[in-house]
Design a protein around this motif. Sequence first.
Motif, PDB file in Angstrom:
ATOM      1  N   LEU A   1       0.827  -1.219   0.000  1.00  0.00           N
ATOM      2  CA  LEU A   1       0.000   0.000   0.000  1.00  0.00           C
ATOM      3  C   LEU A   1       0.855   1.261   0.000  1.00  0.00           C
ATOM      4  CD1 LEU A   1      -2.904  -0.828   2.474  1.00  0.00           C
ATOM      5  CD2 LEU A   1      -3.076  -0.420   0.032  1.00  0.00           C
ATOM      6  N   ALA A   2       1.892   1.283   0.838  1.00  0.00           N
ATOM      7  CA  ALA A   2       2.741   2.474   0.904  1.00  0.00           C
ATOM      8  C   ALA A   2       3.530   2.652  -0.387  1.00  0.00           C
ATOM      9  CB  ALA A   2       3.687   2.373   2.093  1.00  0.00           C
TER      10      ALA A   2
ATOM     11  N   ALA B   1       1.186   3.934  -2.974  1.00  0.00           N
ATOM     12  CA  ALA B   1       0.811   5.319  -2.659  1.00  0.00           C
ATOM     13  C   ALA B   1       1.918   6.283  -3.056  1.00  0.00           C
ATOM     14  CB  ALA B   1       0.518   5.446  -1.175  1.00  0.00           C
TER      15      ALA B   1
ATOM     16  N   CYS C   1       1.569   9.184  -5.762  1.00  0.00           N
ATOM     17  CA  CYS C   1       1.771  10.578  -5.348  1.00  0.00           C
ATOM     18  C   CYS C   1       2.831  11.281  -6.192  1.00  0.00           C
ATOM     19  CB  CYS C   1       2.161  10.640  -3.871  1.00  0.00           C
ATOM     20  SG  CYS C   1       0.763  10.395  -2.758  1.00  0.00           S
TER      21      CYS C   1
ATOM     22  N   GLY D   1      -3.271   8.312  -4.478  1.00  0.00           N
ATOM     23  CA  GLY D   1      -2.083   7.984  -3.704  1.00  0.00           C
ATOM     24  C   GLY D   1      -2.192   8.459  -2.266  1.00  0.00           C
ATOM     25  N   PHE D   2      -2.750   9.630  -2.079  1.00  0.00           N
ATOM     26  CA  PHE D   2      -2.960  10.139  -0.723  1.00  0.00           C
ATOM     27  C   PHE D   2      -3.927   9.241   0.048  1.00  0.00           C
ATOM     28  CE2 PHE D   2      -5.657  12.567   2.157  1.00  0.00           C
ATOM     29  CZ  PHE D   2      -4.704  12.960   3.080  1.00  0.00           C
TER      30      PHE D   2
ATOM     31  N   LEU E   1      -4.478   6.031  -0.452  1.00  0.00           N
ATOM     32  CA  LEU E   1      -3.776   4.782  -0.147  1.00  0.00           C
ATOM     33  C   LEU E   1      -2.799   4.958   1.011  1.00  0.00           C
ATOM     34  CD1 LEU E   1      -2.853   3.059  -3.525  1.00  0.00           C
ATOM     35  CD2 LEU E   1      -4.321   2.206  -1.720  1.00  0.00           C
ATOM     36  N   LEU E   2      -2.115   6.089   1.029  1.00  0.00           N
ATOM     37  CA  LEU E   2      -1.144   6.337   2.091  1.00  0.00           C
ATOM     38  C   LEU E   2      -1.824   6.476   3.449  1.00  0.00           C
ATOM     39  CD1 LEU E   2       1.874   6.682   2.529  1.00  0.00           C
ATOM     40  CD2 LEU E   2       1.561   9.134   2.248  1.00  0.00           C
ATOM     41  N   SER E   3      -2.975   7.113   3.488  1.00  0.00           N
ATOM     42  CA  SER E   3      -3.681   7.230   4.766  1.00  0.00           C
ATOM     43  C   SER E   3      -4.196   5.870   5.236  1.00  0.00           C
ATOM     44  CB  SER E   3      -4.828   8.243   4.662  1.00  0.00           C
ATOM     45  OG  SER E   3      -5.838   7.774   3.797  1.00  0.00           O
TER      46      SER E   3
END
Length: 124
Positions: free
Chosen positions: A14-15, A18, A22, A33-34, A36-38
Amino acid sequence: MTGQLDTAVLVTVLAGGAIYLCLSRRFLRVLLGFLLLSNAANLVVLSMSGDPTGRRAAMAGSEAASTSAVDPVPQALILTAIVIGFSVAAYLTVLLYRIYVDSGSATTTGLDEADDAPGEQAAR
């Protein structure tokens, strides 16, 4: 595979996805991407809380030892992070839409081209 290793692999995927999104030039990919990062950050906090198998829910005023109860703080933090992430995503969506309306482009290269337009310099 253990549950912790599965979670670590999922957070890494996931990171990584992301960060890849991003760094894209398209605004929609940056927004995704934001998000996914959250979600990856929420999963990290959830994995740090430990395995709840065989533990009981935390109750106020119970006589049992608190070591056998599940810690509710990570769950509260994740719930708060979900709400904050949703509001920031909504703000980012409106901001990116406004940039698209003003510049006529949905990419960062389109913003550079809009800044270099000769007619815009004469109007100022």
